[in-house]
Design a protein around this motif. Structure first.
Motif, PDB file in Angstrom:
ATOM      1  N   GLN A  42       0.360  -1.407  -0.135  1.00  0.00           N
ATOM      2  CA  GLN A  42      -0.144  -0.132  -0.463  1.00  0.00           C
ATOM      3  C   GLN A  42       0.265   1.105  -0.017  1.00  0.00           C
ATOM      4  OE1 GLN A  42      -0.387  -2.481   2.152  1.00  0.00           O
ATOM      5  NE2 GLN A  42      -2.562  -2.816   2.270  1.00  0.00           N
ATOM      6  N   THR A  43       1.907   1.065   0.726  1.00  0.00           N
ATOM      7  CA  THR A  43       2.980   2.603   1.011  1.00  0.00           C
ATOM      8  C   THR A  43       3.485   3.056  -0.544  1.00  0.00           C
ATOM      9  OG1 THR A  43       3.520   2.041   2.534  1.00  0.00           O
ATOM     10  CG2 THR A  43       4.851   2.944   1.458  1.00  0.00           C
ATOM     11  N   ILE A  44       3.685   1.970  -1.605  1.00  0.00           N
ATOM     12  CA  ILE A  44       4.235   1.869  -3.166  1.00  0.00           C
ATOM     13  C   ILE A  44       3.382   2.410  -3.404  1.00  0.00           C
ATOM     14  CG2 ILE A  44       4.853   0.225  -4.663  1.00  0.00           C
ATOM     15  CD1 ILE A  44       6.518  -1.501  -2.946  1.00  0.00           C
ATOM     16  N   ARG A  72       0.635   7.710  -6.353  1.00  0.00           N
ATOM     17  CA  ARG A  72      -0.287   7.840  -6.024  1.00  0.00           C
ATOM     18  C   ARG A  72       0.032   9.532  -6.361  1.00  0.00           C
ATOM     19  NH1 ARG A  72      -2.979   3.921  -3.633  1.00  0.00           N
ATOM     20  NH2 ARG A  72      -2.513   5.122  -1.761  1.00  0.00           N
ATOM     21  N   ARG A  73       1.204   9.463  -5.063  1.00  0.00           N
ATOM     22  CA  ARG A  73       1.479  11.093  -4.899  1.00  0.00           C
ATOM     23  C   ARG A  73       3.176  11.529  -6.072  1.00  0.00           C
ATOM     24  NH1 ARG A  73       0.521  12.801  -0.007  1.00  0.00           N
ATOM     25  NH2 ARG A  73       2.130  14.505  -0.473  1.00  0.00           N
ATOM     26  N   GLU A 119       4.925   5.967 -12.201  1.00  0.00           N
ATOM     27  CA  GLU A 119       4.230   4.701 -12.745  1.00  0.00           C
ATOM     28  C   GLU A 119       5.094   3.326 -13.255  1.00  0.00           C
ATOM     29  OE1 GLU A 119       1.078   4.016 -12.845  1.00  0.00           O
ATOM     30  OE2 GLU A 119       1.027   5.316 -11.318  1.00  0.00           O
ATOM     31  N   PRO A 120       4.752   2.274 -12.723  1.00  0.00           N
ATOM     32  CA  PRO A 120       5.566   1.236 -13.604  1.00  0.00           C
ATOM     33  C   PRO A 120       4.902   1.218 -14.603  1.00  0.00           C
ATOM     34  CG  PRO A 120       4.148   0.116 -11.523  1.00  0.00           C
ATOM     35  CD  PRO A 120       4.312   1.963 -11.919  1.00  0.00           C
ATOM     36  N   GLU A 178       4.977  -4.030 -13.000  1.00  0.00           N
ATOM     37  CA  GLU A 178       6.463  -4.741 -12.834  1.00  0.00           C
ATOM     38  C   GLU A 178       6.870  -3.230 -12.976  1.00  0.00           C
ATOM     39  OE1 GLU A 178       7.379  -7.522 -14.117  1.00  0.00           O
ATOM     40  OE2 GLU A 178       5.602  -8.457 -14.042  1.00  0.00           O
ATOM     41  N   TYR A 179       8.288  -3.609 -12.042  1.00  0.00           N
ATOM     42  CA  TYR A 179       8.920  -2.647 -11.688  1.00  0.00           C
ATOM     43  C   TYR A 179      10.612  -2.644 -12.134  1.00  0.00           C
ATOM     44  CZ  TYR A 179       5.475  -0.672  -8.234  1.00  0.00           C
ATOM     45  OH  TYR A 179       4.003  -0.438  -8.338  1.00  0.00           O
ATOM     46  N   ASP A 180      11.294  -1.759 -11.944  1.00  0.00           N
ATOM     47  CA  ASP A 180      12.813  -2.182 -12.405  1.00  0.00           C
ATOM     48  C   ASP A 180      13.578  -1.804 -10.933  1.00  0.00           C
ATOM     49  OD1 ASP A 180      13.495   0.737 -12.271  1.00  0.00           O
ATOM     50  OD2 ASP A 180      13.084   0.653 -14.847  1.00  0.00           O
TER      51      ASP A 180
END
Length: 133
Positions: free
Chosen positions: A15-17, A22-23, A28-29, A38-40
């Protein structure tokens, strides 16, 4: 990496991620064909930066301003320096306020030890913290 993996490695809830996304603190991944984020590996560096900044007392708005400068190609060191100086002055001011409050509380505690509860009137509410004439 998927969001759960990032969360595990970074030591933060998923939820923090999502909140940081959003902030605008995290980009945006990209989305896989299945719609999953999908994150690098760069997101881990960004999360570590955010956590370090928060540990130094910086707000998310202040951290966003640093990230915005970096995103725009500027080196944010002078900005960070000024933010940290302001934080330090805020801390010092709060320490002065707390020291004054400490003296005030010690005085009230000393006063409470000298006063007899039987002498307290309804008009004073509590003679420990009543204004002395």
């Amino acid at each position: 990496m998927r969001i759960g993996e990032v969360a595990d490695v970074a030591g933060v809830p998923t939820q923090t991620i999502r909140f940081y996304e959003r902030r605008g603190l995290l980009p945006e991944p990209r989305r896989g064909a299945n719609g999953y984020r999908e994150y690098d590996a760069s997101v881990l560096t960004r999360l570590a930066f955010i956590r370090s900044g928060q540990a130094a007392g910086l707000t998310l708005v202040e951290l966003a301003s640093i990230l915005d400068l970096r995103r725009d190609g500027a080196v944010p060191c002078a900005h960070v320096h000024s933010l940290l100086l302001a934080k330090l002055e805020d801390i010092r001011a709060r320490q002065r306020e707390l020291a004054a409050l400490e003296v005030e509380l010690e005085g009230l505690i000393d006063r409470s030890a000298r006063l007899d509860p039987a002498d307290c009137s309804d008009a004073e509410i509590c003679h420990i913290i009543a204004v002395e004439a």
